[in-house]
Design an enzyme around this catalytic site. Sequence first.
Site, short mmCIF file in Angstrom:
data_model
loop_
_atom_site.label_atom_id
_atom_site.label_comp_id
_atom_site.label_asym_id
_atom_site.label_seq_id
_atom_site.Cartn_x
_atom_site.Cartn_y
_atom_site.Cartn_z
N ASP A 20 0.84 -1.19 0.00
CA ASP A 20 0.00 0.00 0.00
C ASP A 20 0.88 1.25 0.00
O ASP A 20 2.10 1.16 0.11
CB ASP A 20 -1.01 -0.02 1.17
N ARG A 21 0.26 2.39 -0.11
CA ARG A 21 1.03 3.62 -0.25
C ARG A 21 1.86 3.96 0.99
O ARG A 21 2.77 4.75 0.93
CB ARG A 21 0.14 4.79 -0.65
#
Length: 177
Positions: A20-21
């Site tokens: 994920d970011r």
Amino acid sequence: TVIDLIKGVDARLFPVGRLDRDAEGLLLLTDDGDLAAALTHPGHGVEKVYHARISRHPNDKELARLRRGVRLEDGPALPLRVKVVKKNPKSAWVEIVFVEGRNRLVRRYFRHIGLDVERLVRVAEGPLTIAGMAPGDYRPLTRPEVARLRQLTTAGGMPKAPPRRRPRTKKPAGGRR
């Protein structure tokens, strides 16, 4: 997406798992969709090794609870290994190894027992590590690395668990149960 950052590759690329970011580290890309699916399937037992910097030092009770596994909203989660790898004055780096890759699994896992992840790095997947690589680096895999990944997803790799079946019950004599 990460695929947009890769230049000069004409083949269709499939990411093996995701980051994920708010995470960083090793992300494997392949042009073999079947291999990508096999590597991400938990039944093949391919280890994903994460280093998580958590907001404080975990105590022995918390570490024991992490090692036993927890029940998250989308089912049970059980790591293969959990160990503290480094203690800083106000935080600690904990290594945690899973064979599955559910969405935000590591962060949710720690949060379940009251520990916040400040930084998350995937440092290895199967036999591959980020050792010697800087953020943003990428490289092609060697033939032996690809062969080892394929081996992990076949009968010669990690042993596969037999399918779960309900035990058969015998009818008692006399025809009634």
